[in-house]
Design an enzyme around this catalytic site. Sequence first.
Site, mmCIF file in Angstrom:
data_model
loop_
_atom_site.group_PDB
_atom_site.id
_atom_site.type_symbol
_atom_site.label_atom_id
_atom_site.label_comp_id
_atom_site.label_asym_id
_atom_site.label_seq_id
_atom_site.Cartn_x
_atom_site.Cartn_y
_atom_site.Cartn_z
ATOM 1 N N HIS A 38 0.755 -0.957 -0.014
ATOM 2 C CA HIS A 38 0.071 -0.028 -0.043
ATOM 3 C C HIS A 38 0.861 1.324 0.031
ATOM 4 O O HIS A 38 2.057 1.219 0.684
ATOM 5 C CB HIS A 38 -0.836 0.060 1.214
ATOM 6 C CG HIS A 38 -2.130 -0.780 1.095
ATOM 7 N ND1 HIS A 38 -3.352 -0.342 1.567
ATOM 8 C CD2 HIS A 38 -2.589 -1.671 0.334
ATOM 9 C CE1 HIS A 38 -4.306 -1.012 1.395
ATOM 10 N NE2 HIS A 38 -3.894 -1.989 0.717
ATOM 11 N N GLU A 107 -6.735 -0.241 -5.474
ATOM 12 C CA GLU A 107 -7.703 0.505 -4.821
ATOM 13 C C GLU A 107 -7.399 2.315 -5.264
ATOM 14 O O GLU A 107 -6.324 2.298 -5.087
ATOM 15 C CB GLU A 107 -7.801 0.656 -3.246
ATOM 16 C CG GLU A 107 -8.026 -0.853 -2.565
ATOM 17 C CD GLU A 107 -6.930 -1.678 -2.590
ATOM 18 O OE1 GLU A 107 -5.796 -1.020 -2.424
ATOM 19 O OE2 GLU A 107 -6.927 -2.996 -2.396
#
Length: 318
Positions: A38, A107
């Site tokens: 991430h 995402e």
Amino acid sequence: MTDVGFALSSELYGPGELVDQAARAEAAGFDFVALSDHYHPWIPDQGESPFAWTTLGGVAEATDEIEVGTGVTCPIQRYHPALLAQATATAAEMLDGRFFFGVGTGERLNEHVVGDYWPPAAVRLEMLDEAVRVIRALWRGDEITHHGDHYTVENAKLFTLPEEPPPVYASAYGPKAATLAAEIGDGFYTVGPQEEPLQRYRDEGGEGPAYAQLTVSYADSEDEAVEQAHERWPNTALPGDLSTELGTPVHFRQASQQVSKADIAEGSTVTDPDPSTHVEQIESFAEAGFDHVVVHQVGADVEGVLQTYEDEVLSEID
């Protein structure tokens, strides 16, 4: 036979702690570790977000036999696939056959930081398809020039390569993604024992291992486990497409204010500290067709869950 792995949560821990957790998971008898990749944590209070590829170098040096991979990397926007080809080839060479490359469509939270338009799901699947094909072409060691629909590569050639390219495990939650995973993946990766996308993957000819993440909040009591999950990982209870469309950790914190402790207690996160419950949960994943279960501890007591699994869980798994 079910392999059990441990999730290295880069949203909750810094790089040194993650390296230590990988070494401890190997000593406890876990079969593999999977590092999240991430740019941001889900919510600000999670507090961390180290660079996955630097962390993997530390894990490679701190471990000897355990398999290591990403769970999962999005190769479509934040990273150009030519750079990921180099990163993965280096990781695979350092880990000497122990590395796997998990991929997915990602995402908005992590990918739009480079300022590009966040495309709809169908376009992201196209991008994932092309990105994986570019990466695999570079893994062959040839000089590559590629002018595709989404990516351009000019005169790229990798000089540091593993003896064998690593397997690619493709993430999917819906039928279209599962179909693509069968086309481009050497295995399947998802969160929770989702039988329908796995069955679609198999029906479309997908072979290889099937990975699913089991979220747990291990603590001394169930009440404490619910409290910690609600504080540290409320995003697991967010509905629908929010996890792919919200843009910042603050947005996730705002959305998570709608998540109650009752939602956590009644949801999919395992909050019972009884080891037999953890064994039963892993066995339920196996019954759903998953031969690799990734245990993701969102509670604060990492050593407690590792010790419990070492002493009372892993030996009970067939």
